[in-house]
Design an enzyme around this catalytic site. Structure first.
Site, PDB file in Angstrom:
ATOM      1  N   THR A  10       0.869  -1.195   0.000  1.00 21.53           N
ATOM      2  CA  THR A  10       0.000   0.000   0.000  1.00 21.53           C
ATOM      3  C   THR A  10       0.903   1.241   0.000  1.00 21.53           C
ATOM      4  OG1 THR A  10      -0.251  -0.208   2.408  1.00 21.53           O
ATOM      5  CG2 THR A  10      -2.037  -1.065   1.034  1.00 21.53           C
TER       6      THR A  10
ATOM      7  N   LYS B  91       3.918  -6.880   3.812  1.00 17.13           N
ATOM      8  CA  LYS B  91       3.667  -5.470   3.515  1.00 17.13           C
ATOM      9  C   LYS B  91       3.337  -4.736   4.815  1.00 17.13           C
ATOM     10  CE  LYS B  91       0.209  -3.569   3.077  1.00 17.13           C
ATOM     11  NZ  LYS B  91      -0.690  -2.749   3.975  1.00 17.13           N
TER      12      LYS B  91
ATOM     13  N   THR C 138      -0.033  -4.291  12.151  1.00 19.32           N
ATOM     14  CA  THR C 138      -0.941  -4.056  11.034  1.00 19.32           C
ATOM     15  C   THR C 138      -0.250  -4.348   9.748  1.00 19.32           C
ATOM     16  OG1 THR C 138      -1.932  -2.298  12.238  1.00 19.32           O
ATOM     17  CG2 THR C 138      -2.369  -2.376   9.894  1.00 19.32           C
TER      18      THR C 138
ATOM     19  N   GLU D  23       5.516   4.260   7.516  1.00 23.51           N
ATOM     20  CA  GLU D  23       5.134   5.479   6.796  1.00 23.51           C
ATOM     21  C   GLU D  23       6.010   6.659   7.207  1.00 23.51           C
ATOM     22  OE1 GLU D  23       0.525   4.714   5.554  1.00 23.51           O
ATOM     23  OE2 GLU D  23       0.917   5.650   7.475  1.00 23.51           O
TER      24      GLU D  23
ATOM     25  N   ASN E 253      -0.411  10.823   5.990  1.00 24.12           N
ATOM     26  CA  ASN E 253      -1.650  10.463   6.671  1.00 24.12           C
ATOM     27  C   ASN E 253      -2.660  11.584   6.793  1.00 24.12           C
ATOM     28  OD1 ASN E 253      -1.474   7.627   7.338  1.00 24.12           O
ATOM     29  ND2 ASN E 253       0.422   8.254   8.348  1.00 24.12           N
TER      30      ASN E 253
ATOM     31  N   THR F 175      -8.246  10.815   0.524  1.00 18.88           N
ATOM     32  CA  THR F 175      -8.923  11.615  -0.502  1.00 18.88           C
ATOM     33  C   THR F 175      -7.986  11.968  -1.653  1.00 18.88           C
ATOM     34  OG1 THR F 175      -8.501  13.459   0.962  1.00 18.88           O
ATOM     35  CG2 THR F 175     -10.706  12.575   0.932  1.00 18.88           C
TER      36      THR F 175
END
Lengths: 409, 409
Positions: B159, B185, B196, B282, B404, B409
């Protein structure tokens, strides 16, 4: 700002502060721990006050907290409080403890109170010793009137906060006017139990010491302990309340007919200060309120509310005004609390975004506009029981990273 | 990369991956859930494999996890696994569950395995339904050789990850060459219990199903469950291991003389993948390893290590290469674990910064240079007992906020 119920009980005093209650004085000055900013503040009561405190649960409790607990421990009274910002006097060993005692002693002498009636607090960098010469110099100037004023106290206690936090309210007890005022500072290392912060509350109410202490504990759990900025519980958190009895009311206790009024007033002041800390969290651009209703118990609701308000992913989504409710539901789901996933509904303001565990169609633009506001409310209705709780926090921004990637050096 | 002990047991296969073990194949393609990136991957074994899984503890467990657990539940075997990225198929109600069953059924037919031998996994946005037409189209192309290759699988499952994560090692059991390979991942919503993430491990070893399951659980607690990126435990976490027995060794169990070798090999693969996820968190610019030694128990050490690695303040300090050990000691202090504050010592790499609870003088420049490296190790020695644990995470950067605040969107 006040609910109708609150308006029936008390009113907010314009420019009210920690020295508004009868018999309290405050001040602050620059003693040189920090380069420019006022860094040394104090307040005191004309007479000894019944006092109560709540303290950090961090095992590395800083030296000033030990000294303050010893002061209060003697007869549950305080008369004066001194605070420095810039250095936390935490993890400073024997020397740090000696310094805190020394600070208490000299301060007590300067304001003319008994040593065990003085409290000390520090906030700032961990692991450095206080520059005691500068502290001494600061204490020697306390009685110089140019340093007096509650505004100076409010400024002196700040670290990375962007603004002062003070308030006072008045209410009537036994027909006498009673004032409750306070001041606080944040704004990093803020997390429930205790929130990483200093909070000070003064009142001229006459109140039993033991009941003042019980009220502070109960209220702290619903106010200061329900805020988070970054999930880090500091070594120096402390909330103190001093009640000097100058208002002349008959001594408050739970049996007093106006007890509930006083309790609501004290709760409002603590909640106001707690929310101000959350709003002014490091790098924050908005206050986020999380209400959880319908969980199996109040404790469970509190744990879920804290889980949501502590989530970095929820906080960044709100920073980006993105109605990413998936992150909210995820935070509910990993809270460790028992709940029925198929009964959960989520609102952003009044906008329903999840109904009974599945998405509810909503207007993305409307949600974005809502999330762009200065105050954002998330409500989770669980449908499992009658438990409820409210928590407060802030968004997570670039600015948070900037501040904290370069705080110390 | 390998310790001496590990070198005595196994070696890393160059370009090894999830399809290196005998009898495994993998592939990936773009089915159109995401705009450009390959978003649909699979792997399978020529023959049914003993299988085990560990799953998220989030109460909002996503639909594919329910279906996969049902598959494994039947006879503790799997033969094929299909994964999509882009949409998590979580909080999607009845329709989401039907979609996951549908995806399993069509995929099983396409690769020619029994339905209950197929597993499904999804990762991505919560609350959206899978575009089933596109999934169907993807499945119809599985047997097209241009889509084959483990590299395509590794890419398909990503992702916000910045790079593929795969490995394979070989070791000898009963004189037979055994391969253990894997892919994983991240890279947001990463937090212990389960982290996660998706992790997949394949091996051609012959091994008892129940002991494979026990080994996976035990190893997950020391690898995948010891990483954190942001403290958020996702709805879709899952680790699967498939062992198809093609290596021809005598069936492994705890009584087998080479059991420990296999266990160490499997542990290495899981730990490698977990560390890769942490490193690629991230916005991360570095891998942070936290070792806690000398606590009262291993469980206590694990809780303290997780407390440090989860602290936003520790993570931002490391991002800024600031040797702000006060934040490390604070995180130890609020971990909720019993410890003697006066016995705690802290090292950044080999640099002693805290000794017995108080600061130890160190060279700030040397510490800064150390913290600027790609891999940073924090060691906390507690002096209370023999408990120890290691956790992995990453720094917290502007980039994390950027990703994040605008992910959905």
């Amino acid at each position: 700002m006040l609910t109708e119920e609150q308006q029936g009980i008390f009113r907010i005093i314009e420019n009210g502060n920690i020295a508004t209650a009868k018999g309290f004085k405050a001040g602050g000055l620059h003693c040189g721990i920090r380069k420019q900013k006022i860094d040394f503040g104090w307040f005191y009561s004309e007479v000894p006050a019944n006092a109560a405190g709540v303290y950090t649960t961090n095992v590395f409790q800083a030296a000033p907290l030990k000294v303050t607990q010893e002061s209060i421990g003697k007869e549950n009274k305080l008369q004066a409080v001194v605070v420095n910002s810039g250095i936390a006097n935490a993890c400073t060993g024997k020397q740090g403890l000696e310094d805190a005692y020394d600070m208490r002693k000299l301060f007590a002498e300067a304001v003319g109170v008994e040593e065990h009636l003085a409290a000390v607090a520090s906030t700032g960098l961990i692991g450095e010793l206080l520059p005691m010469e500068r502290i001494h110099k600061g204490i020697s100037q306390i009685n110089n009137t140019e340093h007096h004023g509650a505004d100076k106290f409010e400024t002196a206690i700040l670290t990375t906060d962007t603004h002062e936090k003070g308030i006072a309210i008045e209410l009537e007890i036994d027909g006498e006017k009673v004032v409750i005022g306070g001041a606080a500072k944040g704004s990093g290392m803020i997390h429930p139990n205790m929130a990483t912060m200093l909070g000070f509350v003064t009142t001229d109410a006459a109140i039993e010491g033991s009941e003042l202490s019980a009220a502070l504990k109960s209220i702290t759990n619903k106010s200061f302990n329900m805020i988070t900025v970054d999930g880090d519980t500091s070594t120096n958190d402390m909330v103190l309340v001093l009640a000097n009895g100058k208002a002349g009311n008959s001594t408050l206790s739970e049996k007093h007919k106006d007890w509930e009024k006083f309790y609501q007033g004290l709760k409002f002041v603590c909640e106001y200060l707690a929310k101000e800390i959350a709003r002014d969290g490091e790098g924050a651009s908005k206050l986020v309120e999380v209400c959880v209703e319908g969980s199996f118990s109040d404790e469970s609701a509190a744990a879920i509310a804290k889980s949501i308000i502590s989530s970095n992913l929820v906080k960044t989504a709100i920073h980006g005004a993105d109605a990413n409710w998936g992150r909210i539901i995820t935070a509910i789901g990993y809270s460790g609390q028992s709940l029925d996933p198929d009964k959960v509904s989520i609102f952003l303001g009044d906008i329903l975004v999840v109904e009974n565990g599945v998405p509810h169609k909503f207007d993305e633009d409307e949600a974005k506009q809502y999330l762009l506001q200065d105050e954002v409310k998330i409500t989770a209705k669980l449908g499992d029981g009658n438990g409820k709780a409210t928590a407060w926090g802030c968004d997570l921004s670039y600015e948070y990273v900037r501040i904290n990637a370069s705080y110390r050096t």
